[in-house]
Scaffold this motif. Structure first.
Motif, PDB file in Angstrom:
ATOM      1  N   LYS A 168      56.610 -19.536  51.633  1.00 29.96           N
ATOM      2  CA  LYS A 168      56.039 -20.091  50.404  1.00 29.96           C
ATOM      3  C   LYS A 168      56.019 -19.057  49.288  1.00 29.96           C
ATOM      4  CE  LYS A 168      52.859 -23.694  52.038  1.00 29.96           C
ATOM      5  NZ  LYS A 168      51.442 -24.127  52.025  1.00 29.96           N
ATOM      6  N   SER A 169      55.758 -17.802  49.639  1.00 34.71           N
ATOM      7  CA  SER A 169      55.788 -16.697  48.692  1.00 34.71           C
ATOM      8  C   SER A 169      56.235 -15.452  49.426  1.00 34.71           C
ATOM      9  CB  SER A 169      54.411 -16.488  48.037  1.00 34.71           C
ATOM     10  OG  SER A 169      53.387 -16.334  49.007  1.00 34.71           O
ATOM     11  N   LEU A 170      56.711 -14.455  48.675  1.00 32.32           N
ATOM     12  CA  LEU A 170      57.294 -13.265  49.285  1.00 32.32           C
ATOM     13  C   LEU A 170      57.051 -12.039  48.428  1.00 32.32           C
ATOM     14  CD1 LEU A 170      60.836 -14.726  50.127  1.00 32.32           C
ATOM     15  CD2 LEU A 170      59.068 -14.161  51.814  1.00 32.32           C
ATOM     16  N   VAL A 182      58.598  -6.913  54.643  1.00 33.99           N
ATOM     17  CA  VAL A 182      58.474  -8.160  53.896  1.00 33.99           C
ATOM     18  C   VAL A 182      57.117  -8.791  54.175  1.00 33.99           C
ATOM     19  CG1 VAL A 182      59.469 -10.420  53.431  1.00 33.99           C
ATOM     20  CG2 VAL A 182      60.970  -8.512  54.021  1.00 33.99           C
ATOM     21  N   ALA A 183      56.355  -9.038  53.114  1.00 36.42           N
ATOM     22  CA  ALA A 183      55.113  -9.802  53.214  1.00 36.42           C
ATOM     23  C   ALA A 183      55.444 -11.257  52.934  1.00 36.42           C
ATOM     24  CB  ALA A 183      54.079  -9.291  52.226  1.00 36.42           C
ATOM     25  N   ILE A 184      55.013 -12.139  53.813  1.00 37.10           N
ATOM     26  CA  ILE A 184      55.405 -13.542  53.779  1.00 37.10           C
ATOM     27  C   ILE A 184      54.170 -14.415  53.613  1.00 37.10           C
ATOM     28  CG2 ILE A 184      56.484 -15.416  55.087  1.00 37.10           C
ATOM     29  CD1 ILE A 184      58.074 -13.209  56.589  1.00 37.10           C
ATOM     30  N   GLY A 185      54.157 -15.205  52.552  1.00 36.36           N
ATOM     31  CA  GLY A 185      53.111 -16.190  52.373  1.00 36.36           C
ATOM     32  C   GLY A 185      53.448 -17.456  53.122  1.00 36.36           C
ATOM     33  N   ALA A 186      52.484 -18.002  53.845  1.00 31.97           N
ATOM     34  CA  ALA A 186      52.686 -19.186  54.674  1.00 31.97           C
ATOM     35  C   ALA A 186      51.481 -20.099  54.512  1.00 31.97           C
ATOM     36  CB  ALA A 186      52.873 -18.767  56.134  1.00 31.97           C
ATOM     37  N   LYS A 236      47.980 -18.326  55.524  1.00 27.64           N
ATOM     38  CA  LYS A 236      48.066 -16.985  56.074  1.00 27.64           C
ATOM     39  C   LYS A 236      49.095 -16.159  55.327  1.00 27.64           C
ATOM     40  CE  LYS A 236      49.342 -17.844  60.327  1.00 27.64           C
ATOM     41  NZ  LYS A 236      49.811 -17.606  61.727  1.00 27.64           N
ATOM     42  N   VAL A 237      48.999 -14.836  55.515  1.00 24.50           N
ATOM     43  CA  VAL A 237      50.015 -13.890  55.070  1.00 24.50           C
ATOM     44  C   VAL A 237      50.453 -13.087  56.289  1.00 24.50           C
ATOM     45  CG1 VAL A 237      50.491 -11.854  53.648  1.00 24.50           C
ATOM     46  CG2 VAL A 237      49.123 -13.734  52.716  1.00 24.50           C
ATOM     47  N   VAL A 238      51.755 -12.940  56.455  1.00 25.72           N
ATOM     48  CA  VAL A 238      52.326 -12.265  57.609  1.00 25.72           C
ATOM     49  C   VAL A 238      53.153 -11.076  57.138  1.00 25.72           C
ATOM     50  CG1 VAL A 238      53.925 -12.530  59.554  1.00 25.72           C
ATOM     51  CG2 VAL A 238      52.394 -14.402  58.939  1.00 25.72           C
ATOM     52  N   LEU A 239      53.082  -9.964  57.861  1.00 26.15           N
ATOM     53  CA  LEU A 239      53.909  -8.798  57.585  1.00 26.15           C
ATOM     54  C   LEU A 239      55.022  -8.716  58.609  1.00 26.15           C
ATOM     55  CD1 LEU A 239      54.460  -6.102  56.095  1.00 26.15           C
ATOM     56  CD2 LEU A 239      52.998  -5.006  57.829  1.00 26.15           C
ATOM     57  N   LEU A 245      49.735  -3.642  49.486  1.00 23.94           N
ATOM     58  CA  LEU A 245      49.910  -5.082  49.278  1.00 23.94           C
ATOM     59  C   LEU A 245      48.682  -5.667  48.596  1.00 23.94           C
ATOM     60  CD1 LEU A 245      51.501  -7.751  49.825  1.00 23.94           C
ATOM     61  CD2 LEU A 245      50.277  -7.874  52.017  1.00 23.94           C
ATOM     62  N   ALA A 246      48.915  -6.405  47.515  1.00 22.22           N
ATOM     63  CA  ALA A 246      47.853  -7.165  46.850  1.00 22.22           C
ATOM     64  C   ALA A 246      48.046  -8.637  47.174  1.00 22.22           C
ATOM     65  CB  ALA A 246      47.895  -6.945  45.348  1.00 22.22           C
ATOM     66  N   THR A 247      46.984  -9.300  47.571  1.00 24.96           N
ATOM     67  CA  THR A 247      47.029 -10.722  47.901  1.00 24.96           C
ATOM     68  C   THR A 247      45.947 -11.460  47.129  1.00 24.96           C
ATOM     69  OG1 THR A 247      45.516 -10.491  49.791  1.00 24.96           O
ATOM     70  CG2 THR A 247      47.864 -10.230  50.240  1.00 24.96           C
ATOM     71  N   GLY A 248      46.269 -12.650  46.694  1.00 22.78           N
ATOM     72  CA  GLY A 248      45.290 -13.489  46.015  1.00 22.78           C
ATOM     73  C   GLY A 248      45.424 -14.926  46.460  1.00 22.78           C
ATOM     74  N   TYR A 249      44.316 -15.602  46.616  1.00 21.89           N
ATOM     75  CA  TYR A 249      44.372 -17.023  46.957  1.00 21.89           C
ATOM     76  C   TYR A 249      43.071 -17.677  46.551  1.00 21.89           C
ATOM     77  CZ  TYR A 249      41.347 -16.219  51.052  1.00 21.89           C
ATOM     78  OH  TYR A 249      40.302 -15.886  51.879  1.00 21.89           O
TER      79      TYR A 249
END
Length: 488
Positions: free
Chosen positions: A166-168, A181-185, A188-191, A228-232
């Motif tokens: 969904k996002s990368l 690669v950080a993967i938006g799903a 969740k977020v997966v490395l 890594l910065a994440t927002g949701y």
């Protein structure tokens, strides 16, 4: 050593060269930290632009999706052609199927250390054998002198509806010299470590939205390793929102959370050194308080959230001081062009780069909901200049230039629903030493879409790149070309 890495989701459209065979990738090497970031995919010295069209049809399969690479050249993106890449292209993993949404996210980075940019592409609707419907997949397509090399699968989703891709965001997040690669799903977020295992960074209800991702050296260590910065944010099953920062813990062999701001819902994140102090800063785009409980002003003064506010946390020399200094601005801030109005969505798209060449990063902010005259949702993009104190000077004013389709010199005309500014990117597409700004307008021509290019961040000589000009399939349909862009 300091590293700045930009990542963005990319929307891509079809080109007449669909089906171009892909050459073999270069042998992987341990890359040094880059001195300059580029989106030069074929290594010819000109920055290229990736545009993702996940809703595009491939061989009659609706929503199979594709990535369109528009090539830079002496005349920029206007006359250099493009290449449409789908899962039907030889060397690309997978098979185009209805609803795969290949190209829903694209991160542009050098994955194998050969000096050329590569494309990391998400297809969250991919059905994966053994996992199920919409498990999702992420692939990397390697840059090559011929344009693009062979592709390989980065990671498949493990179960139905996991929607990996969904996002990368991509960067060396572990410090081993390889790109991760950080993967938006879904929730969740997966490395996925370069050459190593995959691990879950965090999980949380996101209401079906893709988590927002960005990378830069934010912990103040200046060690050349990206964080890594994440927002949701989500309003179901209950209201919650977070922006979190993660850095690699060698002891835990995982990303560890070192900073949070809770109840700050964001539409975009961007990183850059806006005050030139040598430490990366984090801009929160269209920041608004989203919380059941009363947390005071997680996005700065409440009045500056009208129409969309940008809240900046400034970096420091030590992790626990990150964000201690903050600034907030919107279109009512002195020196920022426009007027703050509900529905402008100022900051819904962000990208950062040193556009004016003064050694400090500048921030480009999209406002796709901006009304131009009586044309609702025509959209605008604003260049906010960095300075000694950041994006806001000592007198509380910003310094900016605004662009829209009624700006003199910009082709076209502002029309209701164009959504100019829905996506942004920068790159030196004509190799003249000055960065150009690309502005996506996915609502143009009844949703066919287009990209407007501002050479050297100026309306002078600006031009548009549209599906019709590129000869893409169904240019009059709702391709939403330009809805997501990524150049570096």
């Amino acid at each position: 050593m300091r590293i700045r890495t930009y990542a963005a989701a990319v929307t891509v459209a079809a080109a007449a060269t669909a089906g171009l065979p892909l050459a073999a990738p270069a042998t992987a090497a341990t890359p040094a930290a880059p001195t300059a970031l580029t989106s030069d995919i074929n290594g010819d010295g000109y920055a290229d632009l990736a545009v993702g069209v996940p809703g595009g049809a491939v061989d009659g399969r609706a929503g199979a999706g594709y990535v369109d690479v528009v090539w830079g050249g002496p005349d920029g993106l206007d006359a250099s052609g493009d290449t449409r890449v789908t899962q039907a292209t030889p060397g690309v993993p997978g098979t185009p199927e209805k609803g795969d949404r290949f190209g829903a996210a694209v991160s542009v980075t050098d994955m194998n250390g050969d000096g050329r940019a590569d494309l990391v592409v998400g297809a969250p609707g991919e059905d994966v054998g053994g996992a199920g419907t919409d498990a999702g997949t992420v692939a990397v397509l390697y840059g090559a002198r011929s344009g693009l090399g062979t592709g390989t699968t980065v990671l498949n989703g493990p179960s139905a509806a996991a929607a990996y891709g969904k996002s990368l965001a991509a960067a060396d997040l572990t410090g081993d010299g390889r790109t991760d690669v950080a993967i938006g799903a879904t929730d969740k977020v997966v490395l996925k470590q370069g050459g190593g295992p995959a691990s879950t960074v965090f999980t949380g209800a996101m209401g079906g939205r893709a988590p927002v991702l960005a990378v830069a050296d934010l912990d103040g260590s200046d060690d050349g390793v990206a964080d890594l910065a994440t927002g949701y944010w989500s309003t179901t099953p209950f209201t919650q929102s977070h922006v979190r920062l993660w850095s690699w813990s060698p002891a835990e062999k995982s990303l560890a959370n070192f900073w949070n701001t809770d109840n700050a819902g964001v539409s975009a994140l961007a990183t850059g050194d806006f005050d030139g102090d040598g430490h990366d800063d984090l801009a929160l785009g269209e920041c608004r308080e989203i919380a059941d409980e009363n947390i005071d002003d997680p996005c700065g003064p409440e009045e500056l959230a009208l129409g969309g506010g940008i809240h900046v946390h400034y970096g420091a020399g030590i992790p626990w001081n990150f964000g201690y200094r903050q600034q907030t601005l919107n279109q009512d801030t002195p020196g920022v062009r426009g007027v703050a109005e509900a529905g402008d969505h100022f900051g819904a798209a962000l990208t950062a780069a040193d556009v004016d060449g003064d050694g400090r990063d500048d921030l480009i902010a999209g406002a796709p909901g901006e009304a131009i005259g009586d044309r609702a949702g025509a959209g605008a993009a604003t260049l906010l200049l960095g300075g000694p104190t950041g994006l806001v000077d000592a007198n509380g004013a910003g310094h900016s230039v605004a662009f829209h389709q009624n700006t003199p010199g910009v082709p076209g005309a502002a029309e209701a629903g164009d959504a100019f500014g829905a996506a942004l990117a920068t790159g030196d597409h004509d190799h003249d030493g000055a960065l150009d700004i690309a502005v996506g307008s996915p609502g143009e021509n009844s949703g066919s879409g287009g990209v407007w290019v501002l050479p050297a961040a100026s309306a002078a000589g600006s031009y548009d790149v549209t599906p019709g000009k590129l000869g893409l399939p169904s240019p009059s349909s709702a391709l939403k070309y330009g809805g997501i862009l990524g150049s570096r």
